[in-house]
Design a protein around this motif. Structure first.
Motif, mmCIF file in Angstrom:
data_model
loop_
_atom_site.group_PDB
_atom_site.id
_atom_site.type_symbol
_atom_site.label_atom_id
_atom_site.label_comp_id
_atom_site.label_asym_id
_atom_site.label_seq_id
_atom_site.Cartn_x
_atom_site.Cartn_y
_atom_site.Cartn_z
ATOM 1 N N ALA A 88 0.801 -1.060 0.147
ATOM 2 C CA ALA A 88 -0.022 0.017 0.042
ATOM 3 C C ALA A 88 0.845 1.280 -0.035
ATOM 4 O O ALA A 88 0.586 2.110 -0.673
ATOM 5 N N ALA A 89 1.998 1.198 0.762
ATOM 6 C CA ALA A 89 2.800 2.589 0.722
ATOM 7 C C ALA A 89 3.587 2.615 -0.296
ATOM 8 O O ALA A 89 3.646 3.792 -0.771
ATOM 9 N N TYR A 90 3.953 1.591 -1.132
ATOM 10 C CA TYR A 90 4.510 1.857 -2.485
ATOM 11 C C TYR A 90 3.737 2.222 -3.623
ATOM 12 O O TYR A 90 3.926 3.086 -4.139
ATOM 13 N N GLU A 91 2.277 1.616 -3.514
ATOM 14 C CA GLU A 91 1.295 2.271 -4.490
ATOM 15 C C GLU A 91 1.041 3.589 -4.179
ATOM 16 O O GLU A 91 1.010 4.326 -4.975
ATOM 17 N N LYS A 92 0.940 3.961 -3.074
ATOM 18 C CA LYS A 92 0.668 5.327 -2.636
ATOM 19 C C LYS A 92 1.872 6.170 -3.076
ATOM 20 O O LYS A 92 1.544 7.253 -3.915
ATOM 21 N N ALA A 93 3.046 6.129 -2.801
ATOM 22 C CA ALA A 93 4.209 6.752 -3.397
ATOM 23 C C ALA A 93 4.427 6.904 -4.934
ATOM 24 O O ALA A 93 4.478 7.682 -5.447
ATOM 25 N N ARG A 97 4.113 10.066 -6.994
ATOM 26 C CA ARG A 97 5.223 10.263 -8.034
ATOM 27 C C ARG A 97 4.506 10.514 -9.323
ATOM 28 O O ARG A 97 4.843 11.533 -10.163
ATOM 29 N N GLU A 98 3.741 9.817 -9.871
ATOM 30 C CA GLU A 98 3.048 9.969 -10.946
ATOM 31 C C GLU A 98 2.194 11.392 -11.285
ATOM 32 O O GLU A 98 2.423 11.854 -12.286
#
Length: 221
Positions: A88-93, A97-98
């Motif tokens: 979840a943290a990776y997807e949020k970051a 970023r995008e």
């Protein structure tokens, strides 16, 4: 202790199939990949230490690539953990970023549009005289206040008059300003254009004299 070249040339265990949890102890993948927790690398210098997941605490290992008799460990560090919190943290970051990249691309596009509009304005012959004509510099009188109010409404509601996908064509969306000398027709036309230019809208504005002169130059060439 085996040499790295011997390790790289020795048979490896079959690669795992399916989704691999990066925090789970692993053997080498098929091909040229090797994991830092490969038991054959135990005690060898240069093998990066595992990194605990900040959410679940499981160890995250590094994935290296075999280049000849060497192992290259990519600089991005240990592989991501696959616990729900880490994912979840990776997807949020990634989304942030995008979004930042999209905003930067939009800002660059708007900057180029403003520069293009500035060049067009310069070519129209209006230059600074044009840019000084705004609603705030327009001198209101009893004769022109209705025209000024109509021009401001037109500028502020411009987006609603543009064609939009899935919406009925707005039809006539131009503004014709007429009146006796002193109405401020040219000033109001420039004020509308400057209002829209400030919002990054692709607007071209020129007086009728400038327009006729450009047409004359075009067709006399």
């Amino acid at each position: 202790m085996q040499k790295i070249s011997e390790i790289l040339n020795s048979p490896t265990a079959p690669a795992e199939t399916g989704a691999r949890a990066s925090s789970r102890p692993t053997t080498s993948d098929a091909g040229n990949w090797i994991w830092s927790n490969d038991e054959r690398l135990a005690g060898h210098p240069g093998v990066p230490e595992p990194v605990p997941c900040e959410f679940c605490g499981a160890l995250r290992y590094h994935k290296g690539i075999q280049l000849g008799n060497r192992i290259l460990w990519p600089p991005y560090g240990a592989e991501r953990c696959t616990c729900p919190e880490a994912v979840a943290a990776y997807e949020k970051a990634k989304a942030e970023r995008e979004a930042a990249e999209a905003a930067a691309a939009k800002a660059e596009e708007e900057k180029k549009m403003r520069e293009r509009i500035k060049r067009i304005v310069g070519e129209s012959g209006m230059g600074d005289r044009f840019l000084r004509r705004t609603f705030s510099t327009f001198q209101l009188t009893d004769d022109n206040k209705r025209a000024a109010a109509a021009a401001r409404r037109y500028a502020e509601g411009f987006d609603a008059m543009l064609p939009q996908p899935g919406r009925q064509e707005p039809g006539r969306n131009g503004l014709f300003i007429a009146g006796p000398p002193g109405t401020g027709k040219t000033h109001l036309a420039a004020a509308i254009a400057n209002h829209l230019i400030a919002q990054g809208k692709p607007v071209i504005c020129m007086t009728m004299i400038d327009l006729l002169e450009r047409i004359k130059r075009t067709y006399s060439a």
